[in-house]
Design a protein around this motif. Structure first.
Motif, PDB file in Angstrom:
ATOM      1  N   ARG A 708       0.641  -1.170   0.229  1.00  0.00           N
ATOM      2  CA  ARG A 708       0.138  -0.120  -0.222  1.00  0.00           C
ATOM      3  C   ARG A 708       0.727   0.828  -0.166  1.00  0.00           C
ATOM      4  O   ARG A 708       0.531   2.285  -0.608  1.00  0.00           O
ATOM      5  CB  ARG A 708      -1.274  -0.053   1.619  1.00  0.00           C
ATOM      6  CG  ARG A 708      -1.810   1.224   1.343  1.00  0.00           C
ATOM      7  CD  ARG A 708      -2.932   0.874   3.024  1.00  0.00           C
ATOM      8  NE  ARG A 708      -3.169   2.480   2.821  1.00  0.00           N
ATOM      9  CZ  ARG A 708      -2.653   3.177   3.363  1.00  0.00           C
ATOM     10  NH1 ARG A 708      -1.735   4.074   3.673  1.00  0.00           N
ATOM     11  NH2 ARG A 708      -3.666   4.376   4.042  1.00  0.00           N
ATOM     12  N   ALA A 711       2.662   1.182  -3.292  1.00  0.00           N
ATOM     13  CA  ALA A 711       2.197   2.501  -4.368  1.00  0.00           C
ATOM     14  C   ALA A 711       1.729   3.402  -4.207  1.00  0.00           C
ATOM     15  O   ALA A 711       0.939   4.714  -4.883  1.00  0.00           O
ATOM     16  CB  ALA A 711       0.863   1.561  -4.656  1.00  0.00           C
ATOM     17  N   HIS A 712       0.595   3.975  -2.795  1.00  0.00           N
ATOM     18  CA  HIS A 712       0.902   5.801  -2.311  1.00  0.00           C
ATOM     19  C   HIS A 712       1.708   6.749  -2.961  1.00  0.00           C
ATOM     20  O   HIS A 712       2.137   7.373  -3.099  1.00  0.00           O
ATOM     21  CB  HIS A 712       0.740   5.718  -1.306  1.00  0.00           C
ATOM     22  CG  HIS A 712       0.026   6.857  -0.738  1.00  0.00           C
ATOM     23  ND1 HIS A 712      -0.328   7.708   0.513  1.00  0.00           N
ATOM     24  CD2 HIS A 712      -0.511   8.035  -1.357  1.00  0.00           C
ATOM     25  CE1 HIS A 712      -0.853   9.160   0.431  1.00  0.00           C
ATOM     26  NE2 HIS A 712      -1.251   9.060  -0.811  1.00  0.00           N
ATOM     27  N   TRP A 715       2.160   7.134  -6.692  1.00  0.00           N
ATOM     28  CA  TRP A 715       0.752   7.830  -6.727  1.00  0.00           C
ATOM     29  C   TRP A 715       1.450   9.018  -6.446  1.00  0.00           C
ATOM     30  O   TRP A 715       1.313   9.974  -7.548  1.00  0.00           O
ATOM     31  CB  TRP A 715      -0.242   7.633  -6.134  1.00  0.00           C
ATOM     32  CG  TRP A 715      -1.768   8.036  -7.113  1.00  0.00           C
ATOM     33  CD1 TRP A 715      -1.884   9.402  -6.281  1.00  0.00           C
ATOM     34  CD2 TRP A 715      -2.107   7.424  -7.461  1.00  0.00           C
ATOM     35  NE1 TRP A 715      -2.624   9.040  -7.379  1.00  0.00           N
ATOM     36  CE2 TRP A 715      -4.078   8.707  -8.033  1.00  0.00           C
ATOM     37  CE3 TRP A 715      -3.313   6.221  -8.396  1.00  0.00           C
ATOM     38  CZ2 TRP A 715      -4.812   7.756  -8.001  1.00  0.00           C
ATOM     39  CZ3 TRP A 715      -4.065   5.615  -8.602  1.00  0.00           C
ATOM     40  CH2 TRP A 715      -4.635   6.714  -8.554  1.00  0.00           C
ATOM     41  N   ARG A 724      -1.410   2.548 -10.110  1.00  0.00           N
ATOM     42  CA  ARG A 724      -1.942   1.631 -10.167  1.00  0.00           C
ATOM     43  C   ARG A 724      -1.541  -0.930 -10.627  1.00  0.00           C
ATOM     44  O   ARG A 724      -2.600  -1.157  -9.868  1.00  0.00           O
ATOM     45  CB  ARG A 724      -3.383   1.303 -11.427  1.00  0.00           C
ATOM     46  CG  ARG A 724      -3.844   2.964 -11.401  1.00  0.00           C
ATOM     47  CD  ARG A 724      -4.702   3.229 -12.444  1.00  0.00           C
ATOM     48  NE  ARG A 724      -5.867   4.340 -12.853  1.00  0.00           N
ATOM     49  CZ  ARG A 724      -5.399   5.506 -13.011  1.00  0.00           C
ATOM     50  NH1 ARG A 724      -4.449   5.638 -14.204  1.00  0.00           N
ATOM     51  NH2 ARG A 724      -6.283   6.426 -12.786  1.00  0.00           N
ATOM     52  N   PHE A 727      -1.414  -1.170  -6.628  1.00  0.00           N
ATOM     53  CA  PHE A 727      -2.308  -1.748  -6.151  1.00  0.00           C
ATOM     54  C   PHE A 727      -2.917  -2.999  -6.805  1.00  0.00           C
ATOM     55  O   PHE A 727      -3.662  -3.679  -6.020  1.00  0.00           O
ATOM     56  CB  PHE A 727      -3.466  -0.792  -6.332  1.00  0.00           C
ATOM     57  CG  PHE A 727      -3.115   0.278  -5.353  1.00  0.00           C
ATOM     58  CD1 PHE A 727      -3.163   0.124  -3.921  1.00  0.00           C
ATOM     59  CD2 PHE A 727      -2.873   1.797  -5.697  1.00  0.00           C
ATOM     60  CE1 PHE A 727      -2.734   1.218  -2.993  1.00  0.00           C
ATOM     61  CE2 PHE A 727      -2.919   2.474  -5.367  1.00  0.00           C
ATOM     62  CZ  PHE A 727      -2.685   2.898  -3.686  1.00  0.00           C
ATOM     63  N   ASP A 728      -2.983  -2.901  -7.869  1.00  0.00           N
ATOM     64  CA  ASP A 728      -3.316  -4.484  -8.657  1.00  0.00           C
ATOM     65  C   ASP A 728      -2.949  -6.068  -8.237  1.00  0.00           C
ATOM     66  O   ASP A 728      -4.147  -6.703  -7.516  1.00  0.00           O
ATOM     67  CB  ASP A 728      -3.755  -4.360 -10.054  1.00  0.00           C
ATOM     68  CG  ASP A 728      -4.960  -3.281 -10.806  1.00  0.00           C
ATOM     69  OD1 ASP A 728      -5.436  -2.632  -9.610  1.00  0.00           O
ATOM     70  OD2 ASP A 728      -4.982  -2.754 -12.090  1.00  0.00           O
ATOM     71  N   LEU A 747      -5.763  -0.773   2.686  1.00  0.00           N
ATOM     72  CA  LEU A 747      -5.008  -0.410   1.418  1.00  0.00           C
ATOM     73  C   LEU A 747      -7.082  -0.783  -0.324  1.00  0.00           C
ATOM     74  O   LEU A 747      -6.253   0.532  -0.594  1.00  0.00           O
ATOM     75  CB  LEU A 747      -4.417  -2.490   0.673  1.00  0.00           C
ATOM     76  CG  LEU A 747      -3.845  -1.776  -1.039  1.00  0.00           C
ATOM     77  CD1 LEU A 747      -2.340  -3.000  -0.129  1.00  0.00           C
ATOM     78  CD2 LEU A 747      -4.833  -2.699  -1.649  1.00  0.00           C
ATOM     79  N   CYS A 748      -7.595  -1.444  -0.108  1.00  0.00           N
ATOM     80  CA  CYS A 748      -8.551  -0.905  -0.714  1.00  0.00           C
ATOM     81  C   CYS A 748      -9.177   0.565  -0.621  1.00  0.00           C
ATOM     82  O   CYS A 748      -9.765   1.520  -1.532  1.00  0.00           O
ATOM     83  CB  CYS A 748      -9.472  -2.028  -0.549  1.00  0.00           C
ATOM     84  SG  CYS A 748      -9.496  -3.911  -1.191  1.00  0.00           S
ATOM     85  N   TYR A 751      -7.064   3.331  -2.222  1.00  0.00           N
ATOM     86  CA  TYR A 751      -7.223   2.392  -3.526  1.00  0.00           C
ATOM     87  C   TYR A 751      -8.224   3.592  -3.940  1.00  0.00           C
ATOM     88  O   TYR A 751      -8.588   4.379  -5.359  1.00  0.00           O
ATOM     89  CB  TYR A 751      -6.490   1.239  -4.377  1.00  0.00           C
ATOM     90  CG  TYR A 751      -6.925   1.778  -5.645  1.00  0.00           C
ATOM     91  CD1 TYR A 751      -6.589   2.191  -6.334  1.00  0.00           C
ATOM     92  CD2 TYR A 751      -6.932  -0.419  -5.916  1.00  0.00           C
ATOM     93  CE1 TYR A 751      -6.404   1.943  -7.793  1.00  0.00           C
ATOM     94  CE2 TYR A 751      -6.735  -0.767  -7.432  1.00  0.00           C
ATOM     95  CZ  TYR A 751      -6.647   0.890  -7.969  1.00  0.00           C
ATOM     96  OH  TYR A 751      -5.732   0.454  -9.435  1.00  0.00           O
ATOM     97  N   GLU A 755      -8.436   7.347  -6.168  1.00  0.00           N
ATOM     98  CA  GLU A 755      -9.662   7.702  -7.457  1.00  0.00           C
ATOM     99  C   GLU A 755     -10.176   8.427  -8.087  1.00  0.00           C
ATOM    100  O   GLU A 755     -10.463   8.483  -8.554  1.00  0.00           O
ATOM    101  CB  GLU A 755      -9.550   5.959  -8.149  1.00  0.00           C
ATOM    102  CG  GLU A 755      -9.146   4.992  -7.941  1.00  0.00           C
ATOM    103  CD  GLU A 755      -8.333   5.147  -9.918  1.00  0.00           C
ATOM    104  OE1 GLU A 755      -9.062   5.789 -10.561  1.00  0.00           O
ATOM    105  OE2 GLU A 755      -7.356   3.874 -10.208  1.00  0.00           O
ATOM    106  N   ILE A 773     -12.924  -1.724  -6.687  1.00  0.00           N
ATOM    107  CA  ILE A 773     -12.601  -1.827  -5.934  1.00  0.00           C
ATOM    108  C   ILE A 773     -13.377  -2.585  -4.773  1.00  0.00           C
ATOM    109  O   ILE A 773     -13.367  -3.372  -4.110  1.00  0.00           O
ATOM    110  CB  ILE A 773     -11.602  -0.624  -5.807  1.00  0.00           C
ATOM    111  CG1 ILE A 773     -10.411  -0.552  -7.380  1.00  0.00           C
ATOM    112  CG2 ILE A 773     -10.620  -0.955  -4.947  1.00  0.00           C
ATOM    113  CD1 ILE A 773      -9.774   1.146  -6.967  1.00  0.00           C
TER     114      ILE A 773
END
Length: 1089
Positions: A708, A711-712, A715, A724, A727-728, A747-748, A751, A755, A773
């Protein structure tokens, strides 16, 4: 002989009664009399006033006696027409020349009394007639009634008597309360019966009968004094019956303050009012002291009563006597950690006897005494519950005290020593008392071996084993990169004033030279090679502070506290008391850095702690802020992390690694705020490299929390597609865990929030990807990246799954499973966020608001009806999750208000409700300030700030109230500086904001929890000087020294604000032993070079 045109002063010659012969005879007799007196010997003439009449007549500038008149029939009087100069000078006759008389009656004969009259009053000054005016609410007697606990006595009237409208206006009861409507008497002036009796009499031309007001005042005061006396009698009776009730004694002591405000009138009309008020306060202080003495006699073993006595005697005793009594008290109760904490605060805030070495020795004495109590060495006093937590809390307080005083080297050595003492302890000394363990630890510390955070550190245990085997072999590893990089010249501009050069060099060394200096044996260095001896730390400075932290949760908190000391973000609530957190607040970015407009939902992912990290402590208005630590500091931090990770369990290792990656993300956020693209690019590369290296480790490959953060990070750097994919990938690994995994929910949730923000910035509809998500999270099935629209049936199933999961996580009051409730609550915040955002995207803001309200109500009810008894570290976690839910709720409402038509009253209601329960939340206060800035009136916000501040022990509401007023003043000042038309400037609402801000500062610093807050005093000083009150600002500086003399930043602020007195402040720092890295003599040497 007499002419008609004679002058005016000769008009007496035309008097018909004048006789020339008489005048000549009189003159002749007067001449003969004078000659006879001249021939008569002295003393022969009788001067007896009874024998001779002394009436004299003035004729032609000569006087004669009436006995000398030959013809008594002659008139002895004459008319003197010359003016009397005394009448011109005094404007009236001499009072002795006016005959006294008493007038009988006031009439005068010959006057028509209908048209004429005579005023017989004297012309002198009349005595002022004192008429008793109606008393207003601010009069002293009225304030006395209002401050008393009793209700004000209303006038008691008999039938048929009305009250004067000037003194008392009675309001008739409403119809509902009366039960029936009473019709007023009908008359020709009141045909409808709507006027009261006073108005009817006025219309008839009649007055109301007077009512004596003295009797009413006596009754009111009598009622108030009677109730106060009754309360005093009740206290005395209860204390006689139960003299061991400590709380009752304290209530009776505090009741004396109300007794003072209720009986002593407060006036501001004369110059002696201040002295009278001081005398009254001193009298009440002595009365409270006598009560405390009685209470201590009845309860000799109670600590709270003795603390109250010392608090009262602070204004009466000398500092030496007070300090002696404190030492005596801690000697009698050495096992009381709260008492030690108050004694430490007293010692470090007593300016007359303060010095850093004295306070540091008191900290060591406290920790060594409590350690002896804890391990049983002190047999006379048993350990109290929670002593281990208090030991760690006091140790952390000592480290931050040294940091604020500028002695960062000693603070870092304290952490290094305690980590070695805790995690690398040899097995042969573990069963010994703490004092003996410290004695074995001293040779290792003085041996010069690498310590925690230094390259090649192996620990105390390995060194002791090697010593038993025959000595320690140090491999020679020369490292050229280990040398400190120093600039050729530390002075940036020699044209600056000397005080500015000193301030810049001091701040630069504070940021780069905070690590303790150690001689490098591979280079042949010794202790004499150190240019600054204060950078070397002796064992005597740290040895008494060594404590035992045997529990795993305390060991984890020790490591996390050291990392937060170095600047890493971490979980909130690391101190168990609010007073400790108030003392540590010294970072202005805690108030200035608000939410990012481009990230309205994710700006609160890393909340500010309000505590300056090591290497970031400068003067208040310094805009230089590094993204991280210096080069040596970053290397030291990485060594600490790598050496401590292997000492913990897998779960604790994950928490430490998460803090490490969050620190890298924090540095990227700082680069984003600074706007330096070059620095952002280089920092982004380093952070991504570290994140990938951490994720490649076997223990971290399945850690969704690390995925998490990575990914952040991508971003934030603008790599949306790469983020992305990360995250996926993470969702593909753990989405099957479903809603029962809080890390997956977190985490979700992030995300989906990202978005929504990205869709808002791009102008598209934010429902598709985010809803997909959150729906996949509720399904718990295999995850595939978003490709098409979502089936409505899937949304309904997901909503049902969310509702069931939320009901299972919310604690019920009826069930007795309170033991597992905190753990459930800790897992619930991310689930509530996912469900609330899902409802917002699918149904609207009302549905999301209902979810958050339900969760918050359950949290409140559980918190009020449960007691957490298994450690002090659990409750802060519960409050942190409670704050997280509230911040999510308010940020979502605010996001909707910015994008749609939405009443701000609902957003304000959610904020006020949350802040009333969480008054120390900086994130909520930032949101509240941004919401209230939309309004042009500040009255509502001021009332709310006041209501919250008086109910909490935290100084945070005062800080944000002051910040709100300062922002309003800056806005008005900027508008007034603009070139507006002359007629527009007077319409600006400038209602004395400077005085209001000063009043807020005074009220905040007068409170017990605000008087020792460094940030509050530094803001106060900076405001006063910037507002143009330099002289008063100087007084504020010396007043702040009486409360926070250990804060080095306060002295640096004073140097910047009063540059002409820089040498005075440096001498004061030297006297109090604060860390001075650049003496002024060294600045002169640097300027010569």
């Amino acid at each position: 002989m007499f002419l008609l045109s004679a002058p005016a002063d000769l008009e007496w010659l035309s008097n018909q009664s004048f006789s020339k012969e008489d005048a000549l005879k009189t003159h002749q007799r007067a001449t003969e009399r004078v000659q006879a007196e001249a021939e008569e010997p002295a003393g022969t003439r009788s001067s007896d006033p009874l024998k001779r009449k002394e009436a004299q007549v003035r004729v032609s500038e000569t006087f004669m006696w009436l006995d000398d008149l030959q013809t008594p029939s002659d008139s002895p009087f004459c008319i003197d027409r010359r003016a009397d100069r005394a009448n011109w000078e005094y404007k009236s006759l001499y009072r002795g020349d006016i005959a006294r008389y008493k007038r009988k009656g006031g009439s005068c004969l010959g006057l028509d009394f209908r048209m004429q009259a005579v005023n017989w009053n004297d012309g002198g000054p009349e005595k002022k007639r004192v008429d008793k005016k109606p008393e207003r609410y601010f009069c002293p007697s009225t304030l006395q009634l209002l401050r008393s606990d009793s209700l004000p006595a209303l006038p008691v009237l008999s039938e048929g008597i009305a009250v004067s409208s000037d003194s008392y206006i009675k309001l008739s009861a409403c119809t509902v309360e009366q039960g029936s409507f009473t019709q007023a008497p009908v008359s020709w002036v009141n045909p409808l019966g709507i006027y009261d009796r006073g108005t009817s009499l006025w219309l008839e031309g009649k007055g109301q009968p007077e009512v004596k007001g003295d009797q009413q005042d006596v009754e009111a005061q009598g009622s108030s004094s009677t109730l106060l006396s009754a309360r005093v009698e009740e206290f005395n009776r209860k204390l006689r019956e139960n003299p061991t009730d400590t709380q009752l004694w304290l209530d009776f002591i505090h009741f004396q303050v109300g007794l003072l405000t209720g009986n002593v009138p407060v006036s501001f009309d004369t110059d002696n009012d201040g002295d009278m008020k001081k005398m009254s306060l001193r009298a009440v202080l002595e009365k409270k002291l006598s009560i405390v003495d009685r209470a201590v006699e009845s309860n000799p073993a109670n600590v709270d009563l003795k603390l109250e006595k010392l608090h009262l005697c602070k204004e009466l005793w000398e500092p030496a006597t007070l300090q002696k009594e404190w030492k005596k008290l801690v000697f009698i109760h050495p096992n009381s950690a709260p008492l030690w904490r108050k004694y430490l605060l007293f010692t470090q805030s007593l300016f007359s006897t303060f010095s850093v070495s004295k306070v540091n020795s008191v900290f060591g004495k406290c920790l060594s005494t409590l350690s002896a109590v804890q391990d049983g060495s002190m047999v006379s006093h048993p350990p109290l519950p929670g002593t281990q937590e208090d030991l760690l809390d006091i140790f952390l307080q000592q480290c931050h005290f040294l940091r604020q005083a500028g002695h960062t080297e000693k603070a870092v050595c304290l952490f290094q020593a305690l980590l070695d003492f805790t995690f690398f302890k040899p097995d042969s000394v573990k069963d010994l008392p703490t004092r003996q363990q410290v004695d074995f630890f001293e040779p290792f510390w003085d041996s010069g071996e690498p310590r925690v955070g230094e390259r090649g550190a192996r620990g105390w245990k390995a060194w002791m084993l090697q010593q038993e085997r025959g000595g320690w072999v140090i491999p020679s590893e020369p490292d050229d990169d280990d040398e400190e990089e120093q600039d050729d010249s530390e002075i940036k501009d020699k044209t600056w004033p000397k005080w500015k050069i000193w301030l810049d060099v001091e701040a630069s060394r504070e940021a780069n030279h905070w690590l303790p200096w150690r001689p490098d044996k591979t280079k042949g260095q010794s202790e004499e090679d150190c240019e600054d001896p204060d950078r070397q730390v002796l064992f005597d400075d740290i040895g008494p502070s060594m404590i035992r932290a045997d529990r795993p949760d305390l060991q984890l908190q020790l490591i996390l506290s050291f990392l937060q000391f170095l600047g890493l973000p971490g979980p909130s609530g690391k101190f168990s008391t609010t007073s400790s957190s108030n003392i540590l607040l010294d970072d202005l970015t805690f108030l200035e850095e608000g939410p990012d407009p481009e990230r309205p939902l994710t700006s609160y992912d890393l909340p500010m702690a309000g505590i300056c990290a090591v290497g970031h402590m400068t003067f208040l208005s310094d805009c230089r802020r590094q993204a991280g630590l210096c080069k040596a500091g970053e290397e030291f931090l990485q060594n600490v992390l790598q050496q401590t990770l292997q000492l913990l369990s897998a779960q604790d290792q994950a928490a430490i690694t998460l803090c490490w990656l969050q620190y890298e993300k924090l540095k990227v956020l700082r680069c984003l705020r600074s706007g330096n693209k070059r620095r952002l690019k280089s920092q982004g590369k380093r952070s991504k490299r570290l994140a990938k290296r951490l994720l490649k480790e076997p223990d971290n490959r399945s850690s969704l929390a690390l995925w998490r953060e990575y990914a952040h990070l991508e971003w934030l750097l603008g790599n949306l597609e790469e983020a992305r994919k990360v995250f996926d990938t993470a969702l593909g690994m753990g989405v099957t865990r479903g809603l029962n995994d809080p890390v997956l929910c977190n985490l979700c949730f992030l995300y989906a929030q990202l978005e929504v923000e990205q869709a808002l910035n791009s102008g598209t509809i934010p429902t598709s990807k985010a809803v997909y998500i959150l729906t996949k999270l509720a399904e718990g099935a295999a995850y595939t990246p978003f490709s098409c629209q979502i089936n409505p049936v899937t949304i309904l199933k997901a909503r049902k799954a969310y509702e069931q999961a939320l009901l299972s996580f919310l604690p019920e009051q009826s069930t007795g499973s309170n033991a597992r409730a905190p753990k459930k609550l800790h897992r619930m915040s991310s689930l509530v966020g996912c469900f609330g955002l899902f409802q917002y995207l699918t149904m609207g803001i009302d549905a999301a608001d209902a979810v958050y309200n339900q969760a918050i109500q359950k949290l409140i009810s559980w918190n009020l009806n449960s007691e957490v008894t298994d450690g002090s570290l659990r409750r802060p976690k519960v409050f942190a999750d409670w704050e997280s839910v509230a911040v999510q709720h308010v940020s979502l409402l605010r996001h909707h208000a910015n994008t749609s038509v939405f009443p701000l009253s609902r957003l304000r209601l959610a904020l006020t409700d949350a802040l009333s329960l969480l008054p120390s939340s900086a994130s909520l206060w930032q949101l509240y300030l941004q919401t209230e800035n939309r309004y042009h009136t500040a009255g509502r916000a001021r009332r709310f700030f006041h209501s919250v501040a008086k109910k909490t022990d935290s100084v945070v509401p005062y800080l944000f109230a002051i910040t709100a007023e300062q922002r309003l003043k800056q806005m008005l000042d900027s508008v007034q500086r603009s070139r507006l038309p002359g007629e527009a400037l007077p319409t600006l609402p400038n209602n004395g904001l400077s005085n209001r801000i000063r009043c807020l500062f005074e009220n905040a610093t007068a409170t017990e929890h605000g008087t020792h807050c460094p940030l509050l005093w530094r803001m106060y000083l900076n405001f006063m000087v910037c507002d143009g009150n330099a002289e008063r600002g100087s007084g504020i500086f010396y007043k702040a020294l009486q409360a926070v003399p250990w804060v080095k930043g306060l002295y640096m602020d004073a140097v910047q604000l009063f540059p002409e007195r820089v040498q005075e402040f440096l001498d004061l720092m030297t006297e109090k032993e604060l860390r001075l890295r650049v003496p002024m003599e060294e600045v002169d040497i640097l300027l010569e070079d």
